[in-house]
Design a protein around this motif. Structure first.
Motif: not given
Length: 252
Positions: A150-173
């Motif tokens: 729909f829009f796009g900017p920052g998609t990769g960063s949102f993916f990374v942040f939510l995997f870290v914050r919500w799913l508990g991954y470290d930044f590498l995973h």
């Protein structure tokens, strides 16, 4: 000369995108600067046709060295693809302009949270297992996939942040998992752009090779230096995204 300039931009974009996402921050403005009179859809199509190969290459590199939760990620890939398609269709019906003013504020909140929570993403401690992890990853995939289409900017960063914050991954995973889902959302968008004739394939091939080269270098650095390094790059990229999207929303 034009091909050389956009290929160099694609190389740098692949490098940044492989580590933490945000390659579009580099490549898309470069395409608009080099081809100012070209239809935006064509430039977005060229961007996707180059960047998808970089994200795919990064995914393969990460998968060889990082334990990927495939049982959770594969259902998320399908829903991310569908969400991106739906988002791309929705943008033909509804203007995404309202997101332009909201996005810098959301990114600012993401950056502030990451800075304050100094241990965020330093340790890999998944919060979910089994079906719960698959559901959580799928929700993330369809929502951010829709946003990407729909829009796009920052998609990769949102993916990374939510995997870290919500799913508990470290930044590498989180970065490794984000690459897989981002490849799916990029593929959905590329199919639409190609179907409507908005891809310059003669540019896309050379730019894709450059993007893959940058991606392999970025992935190697991320794997070598670990989550702390990825976290630092994440904060730099999000800061640049705030400046870029803030300028586009309030000053342009």
């Amino acid at each position: 000369m034009e091909l050389l300039l956009v290929s160099l931009a694609s190389l740098v974009a692949g490098f940044v995108d492989a580590i933490v996402g945000g390659g579009g921050l580099i490549l898309v403005p470069a395409l608009f600067a080099v081809f100012p009179t070209t239809h935006p859809a064509t430039l977005f199509g060229v961007n996707k046709s180059a960047s998808i190969w970089g994200t795919a290459a990064a995914t393969l590199q990460f998968a060889r060295r990082v334990q990927m939760p495939w049982a959770a990620l594969l259902p998320a890939v399908g829903l991310c693809f569908a969400g991106s398609m739906l988002g791309a269709w929705t943008v033909t019906e509804i203007s995404p302009d309202f997101l332009r003013r909201v996005l810098p504020l959301v990114l600012l909140a993401v950056l502030a949270y990451t800075v304050v929570k100094k241990e965020l993403g330093r340790h890999h401690a998944p919060r979910f297992t089994g079906r719960s992890e698959a559901v959580a990853a799928s929700v993330l995939g369809v929502v951010i996939g829709f946003y990407d289409g729909f829009f796009g900017p920052g998609t990769g960063s949102f993916f990374v942040f939510l995997f870290v914050r919500w799913l508990g991954y470290d930044f590498l995973h989180a970065s490794a998992s984000a690459k897989l889902l981002n490849t799916a959302s990029n593929f959905a968008a590329l199919l639409l752009f190609a179907w409507t004739g908005h891809v310059w394939w003669h540019y896309a091939l050379v730019m894709a090779l450059a993007n893959v080269a940058g991606s392999l270098l970025g992935t190697r650095l991320a794997l070598k230096h670990g989550s702390g390094f990825v976290r630092q790059v994440f904060m730099v990229v999000v800061t640049l995204l705030i400046l870029k999207t803030g300028y586009d929303a309030y000053l342009r």
